[in-house]
Scaffold this active site. Structure first.
Site, PDB file in Angstrom:
ATOM      1  N   HIS A   1      48.744  45.008  43.238  1.00 46.88           N
ATOM      2  CA  HIS A   1      47.546  45.229  42.419  1.00 46.88           C
ATOM      3  C   HIS A   1      47.308  46.726  42.147  1.00 46.88           C
ATOM      4  CE1 HIS A   1      43.780  44.296  40.581  1.00 46.88           C
ATOM      5  NE2 HIS A   1      43.693  43.085  41.090  1.00 46.88           N
TER       6      HIS A   1
ATOM      7  N   HIS B   1      42.608  36.277  45.429  1.00 42.24           N
ATOM      8  CA  HIS B   1      43.531  37.201  46.119  1.00 42.24           C
ATOM      9  C   HIS B   1      43.625  36.971  47.625  1.00 42.24           C
ATOM     10  CE1 HIS B   1      44.153  39.132  42.397  1.00 42.24           C
ATOM     11  NE2 HIS B   1      43.193  40.016  42.431  1.00 42.24           N
TER      12      HIS B   1
ATOM     13  N   GLU C   1      49.830  42.818  36.617  1.00 45.55           N
ATOM     14  CA  GLU C   1      50.185  42.121  37.849  1.00 45.55           C
ATOM     15  C   GLU C   1      51.137  40.960  37.536  1.00 45.55           C
ATOM     16  OE1 GLU C   1      46.237  41.242  39.847  1.00 45.55           O
ATOM     17  OE2 GLU C   1      45.663  42.322  38.040  1.00 45.55           O
TER      18      GLU C   1
END
Length: 344
Positions: free
Chosen positions: A178, A109, A309
């Site tokens: 997210h 991420h 996601e």
């Protein structure tokens, strides 16, 4: 009509660079969503149940302090590359890049200080808000000055999230939101009574560090066949699963496609996910452990929320047969995801 309000949410600590964090409240007759200028975070999302009552269906915190401390990316836009890059390494135009390792042997991420941890510049729109930032060349190890726009717009029961980006050097990019959902209302104990379906004929098996092996496997006859709705608790039990944290491979149409549905029968709340992206990571909050105190001082135990996601496939930068994740100078990255809320 959508009503848009802005207010101050808090002040970033000096060691995080200071700055005012604003909150933007988008409100239609059936949905109310609150979005922060920190990390473009969806801090609250209220939708109606069958009884006409509103409930907040995303996990998060009441104050800025919660978001500044370590947390599992609640509601945030993650990047420059969402999901995992194996060993935090990739090569572009013959040059090798090394990223920060923040997930075992891998980069996750965006690294140590990804897009979720920075302040974005907001612009209010008639029915939403557009956030902008420039990610400088070399930030978190990534090449190129990257201009990024994330736009949230609300129309009735539909929240659209558009992601655009332009770069000065070839760079991998993969943006997603997210948000952690529980349609029974955030703070509810688990998601076992949710029905989930995902329109995918294949998924990506992963190694023990959650990196795709490279195989694109058929869901047919496996626990990953979610093409017809399954009740989550029963499904996990039936297949003795600890939960999901996998990429499902979608039709690569580049057009808006309905890709997933979630429904909570007891309240009648339902959510559809539509996207232009080639993948969707289905995650069932396996790493939530009850240690975080969220909104209203409730704790969030394992399996108390799910994430859908929309994204490119994980580690695509190292797997040439995966959908292309490189953005070239002169091109534009442009993807949209729509979350459609209803009651049945």
């Amino acid at each position: 009509m959508t009503e848009v309000k802005r207010e101050v949410f808090g002040q970033m600590p000096q060691e995080e660079g200071g700055g005012v964090v604003e909150k933007f409240i988008l409100k239609s007759d059936s949905v109310k969503v609150e979005i922060l200028s920190l990390g473009c975070i969806i801090a609250a999302l209220e939708t109606k149940g069958r009884d006409g009552e509103f409930s907040d269906v995303v996990l998060g915190f009441d104050t800025l302090e919660g978001y500044v401390r370590k947390h599992p990316f609640f509601g945030a836009v993650v990047g420059r590359v969402a999901n995992r890059i194996a060993k935090g390494r990739f090569t572009v135009d013959g040059k090798e890049y090394q990223l920060f390792l923040n997930n075992g042997p891998n980069s996750l991420h965006g690294g140590a200080r990804g897009f979720d941890k920075v302040l974005w510049s907001p612009q209010v729109l008639p029915n939403g808000v557009c956030f902008f930032r420039l990610s400088p060349d070399g930030e978190e190890g990534y090449p190129g000055d990257l201009k990024v726009w994330v736009t949230y717009t609300l129309s009735g029961g539909e929240l659209a999230i558009n992601y655009r980006a332009q770069t000065s050097k070839t760079t991998p990019i993969n943006l997603t939101n997210h948000a952690y959902f529980n349609l029974a209302g955030q703070g509810s104990r688990d998601i076992y009574d949710h029905e989930i379906s995902i329109e995918a004929d294949s998924y990506l098996p992963v190694d023990d560090t959650k990196i795709p092996t490279g195989e694109v496997a058929a869901v047919q006859g496996t626990s990953f066949d979610l093409r017809k709705p399954v009740e989550l608790g029963k499904h996990l039990q039936k297949f003795r699963l600890d939960g999901f944290d996998h990429n499902f491979c979608l039709q690569q149409a580049q057009a808006r496609c309905l890709v997933a549905r979630a429904r909570h029968s007891p309240t009648g709340r339902a959510m559809e996910v539509h996207t232009t992206q080639p993948g969707i990571q289905f995650y069932t909050g396996n790493h939530l452990d009850g240690s975080l105190k969220g909104k209203g001082a409730v704790t969030y135990p394992k399996h108390s929320a799910f994430c859908l996601e929309t994204q490119n496939w994980p580690d695509a930068v190292n797997k040439p047969h995966f959908p292309n994740t490189l953005l070239q100078p002169g091109e534009e990255y442009n993807h949209t995801t729509w979350l459609v809320f209803s009651t049945a």
